[in-house]
Write a protein that holds these residues in place. Structure first.
Motif, short mmCIF file in Angstrom:
data_model
loop_
_atom_site.label_atom_id
_atom_site.label_comp_id
_atom_site.label_asym_id
_atom_site.label_seq_id
_atom_site.Cartn_x
_atom_site.Cartn_y
_atom_site.Cartn_z
N GLY A 147 53.19 39.00 39.40
CA GLY A 147 51.93 38.26 39.16
C GLY A 147 50.81 38.02 40.32
N LEU A 150 49.06 41.19 40.60
CA LEU A 150 47.98 41.15 39.40
C LEU A 150 46.83 40.49 39.99
CD1 LEU A 150 49.90 41.33 36.25
CD2 LEU A 150 48.69 43.28 37.22
N TYR A 154 42.95 41.88 40.50
CA TYR A 154 41.88 41.39 39.87
C TYR A 154 40.87 40.80 40.74
CZ TYR A 154 44.39 42.75 35.50
OH TYR A 154 45.35 43.32 34.55
N MET A 299 51.62 34.62 35.40
CA MET A 299 50.84 35.62 35.28
C MET A 299 51.54 36.89 35.21
SD MET A 299 47.75 36.89 35.22
CE MET A 299 46.76 38.37 35.47
N TYR A 303 51.56 39.47 31.68
CA TYR A 303 51.44 40.54 31.57
C TYR A 303 52.45 41.46 30.92
CZ TYR A 303 50.31 45.34 33.48
OH TYR A 303 50.21 46.81 33.61
N LYS A 308 48.08 44.08 29.26
CA LYS A 308 47.10 43.76 30.37
C LYS A 308 46.12 43.24 30.12
CE LYS A 308 45.80 48.77 29.86
NZ LYS A 308 47.00 49.05 28.87
N ASN A 309 45.60 43.27 28.60
CA ASN A 309 44.52 42.67 28.31
C ASN A 309 44.46 41.27 28.00
OD1 ASN A 309 43.23 45.30 27.37
ND2 ASN A 309 43.87 45.41 25.64
N ALA A 311 46.46 39.55 29.82
CA ALA A 311 46.76 39.18 31.09
C ALA A 311 45.12 39.03 32.19
CB ALA A 311 47.59 40.18 32.30
N LYS A 312 44.50 39.90 31.76
CA LYS A 312 43.02 39.97 32.28
C LYS A 312 42.38 38.67 31.69
CE LYS A 312 39.41 42.80 33.61
NZ LYS A 312 38.78 44.15 33.83
N SER A 414 39.13 47.98 36.52
CA SER A 414 39.98 47.77 35.39
C SER A 414 39.26 47.74 33.81
CB SER A 414 40.60 46.45 35.36
OG SER A 414 39.90 45.44 35.69
#
Length: 436
Positions: A147, A150, A154, A299, A303, A308-309, A311-312, A414
């Motif tokens: 996390g 990530l 981001y 986080m 994920y 990933k979608n 998570a974002k 991303s």
């Protein structure tokens, strides 16, 4: 870009308690088993245990008292309820089955709008810090590492693509404002998560499990201190090659931007310990560090379980949605000199300050409005009670106008991931800040 298959490499991150071999566990003697109340549906009423191999675990984790298998000997004639309570008190963290009956965990799961794809047991594991349970199969260390990376990825791409001309020091300050320990601690409070007074197997798994250190024993490291956190090596452990800064014994050298970028963390601060991102062996921790690892672990769990979608989207809703005034993070020592050097580098004419308007020159509170021009182009303006103050504010406004440039359409790397991704459009890459 190929999409990674999470199930092939996430086995070391997800807890093995979600898929125990029940027959093998039930055949182990009582002294060699650790109580585990995560039951499968056919054996919900049966007591399950998790196998603990003493020799293998001692070789892997050292002489940790929490994982030597020194479970208390429970008399067989003791009532079943007392046996279960004794086993719970012997555990360093709450068992897995307690997550199903925890109202706090259910409320937190619903408050964060998590789908059933993210098990409530994983959310309970995110609340167990390494200082409460040193076994990585039961704490949030692995999830927090994922996390944290990530969050850093981001956040850095969002800041650099939105403001491509920001100085490195301002980028570090913006990173700390978005995902720093203080911010993540505030997010933990906003989520309604409370810290437990003392971790153990008998407490509610909806509390954040950690062992807090005494505030009077915390040693604050400063640039003038005798010891450097980067040169600290654990007792009995050989130094790791490349982990420390070269010539770390030189205390009088200034820590430059290059050193902060290469050797320090994502906030430009000194890395604590010799192995960054390794398994924490500290007996206690601070509240900020425990809360930060919890939010990072959430986080990582999102994920792994949802992709990933999701998570974002989780990052945008809880981190990027916060308002941050980047313009207040600048601190110029000599703005007029910096502006002159910027104009010379970009091929502009030398900046000239001119009075645009004034009022009350002969009074006690005059106001002057000064503009800075490069030829016929006005770069900025500022107001002040004196001509020099107005000129400096005009130079600061011109520098902020340059550094805070933002493109109309902000795209990050991303965005090209996924099945419905659009073709990549290059973003602006600036040549760098002003070097005086």
């Amino acid at each position: 870009m190929k999409a990674l298959r999470l199930l092939r490499w996430s086995g070391s991150v997800l807890s093995p308690r979600t898929r125990p071999c029940l027959v093998h566990l039930l055949q182990q003697p009582l002294s060699n088993r650790r109580f585990l109340s995560a039951a499968a549906s056919p054996l919900q009423q049966a007591i399950q245990y998790q196998d603990q191999e003493h020799d293998a675990e001692e070789d892997l984790w050292g002489s940790s008292q929490a994982h030597k298998g020194d479970d208390p000997v429970i008399p067989e004639d003791m009532p079943q309820s007392l046996q279960q309570e004794a086993r719970l008190r012997a555990l360093p963290s709450p068992p897995l089955s307690a997550a199903k009956s925890s109202a706090k965990l259910a409320a937190l799961h619903a408050r964060l709008s998590f789908s059933p794809r993210l098990p409530i047991e994983t959310l309970a594991r995110c609340l167990v810090d390494a200082t409460a349970d040193s076994n990585p199969d039961f704490n949030n260390t692995s999830l927090a590492i994922l996390g944290r990376d990530l969050y850093s990825f981001y956040t850095s791409e969002a800041i650099l693509c939105r403001y491509p001309r920001l100085p490195t020091a301002v980028v570090f300050a913006a990173m700390a404002a978005y995902i720093g320990p203080k911010t993540l601690t505030q997010i933990t409070k906003e989520w309604g998560v409370e810290l437990v007074a003392e971790p153990g197997g008998e407490v509610d798994p909806g509390y954040l499990q950690c062992r807090r250190e005494d505030s009077m024993l915390i040693r604050k490291h400063s640039p003038d201190s005798d010891t450097d956190p980067t040169s600290a090596v654990e007792e009995g452990q050989p130094p790791i090659a490349g982990a420390n800064r070269p010539n770390a014994e030189q205390k009088s050298w200034r820590r430059g931007v290059s050193s902060m970028t290469v050797y320090d963390d994502e906030f430009g601060d000194l890395v604590k310990g010799s192995a960054r991102g390794g398994r924490s062996k500290a007996a206690t921790t601070t509240v900020e560090d425990a809360c930060a690892r919890f939010v990072q672990a959430v986080m990582g769990a999102v994920y792994l379980h949802r992709g990933k979608n999701a998570a974002k989207l989780f990052f945008k809703e809880h981190i990027l949605s916060r308002h941050l005034n980047v313009g207040k993070m600048f601190e110029f020592k000599q703005p007029t000199r910096d502006l002159s050097r910027l104009c010379a580098r970009e091929g502009f004419e030398s900046p000239v300050a001119r009075i645009l308007s004034e009022t009350g020159r002969a009074t006690r509170h005059p106001v002057f409005v000064v503009g800075v021009f490069a030829g016929r182009e006005k770069l900025g303006e500022g107001a002040g009670s004196s001509l020099n103050e107005a000129r400096i504010r005009a130079a600061v406004g011109a520098l902020k106008g340059w550094y805070l440039y933002s493109p109309l359409e902000v795209r990050v790397p991303s965005d090209v991931e996924g099945a419905n991704a659009r073709p990549w459009k290059p973003v602006l890459v600036d040549i760098g800040e002003i070097i005086v």
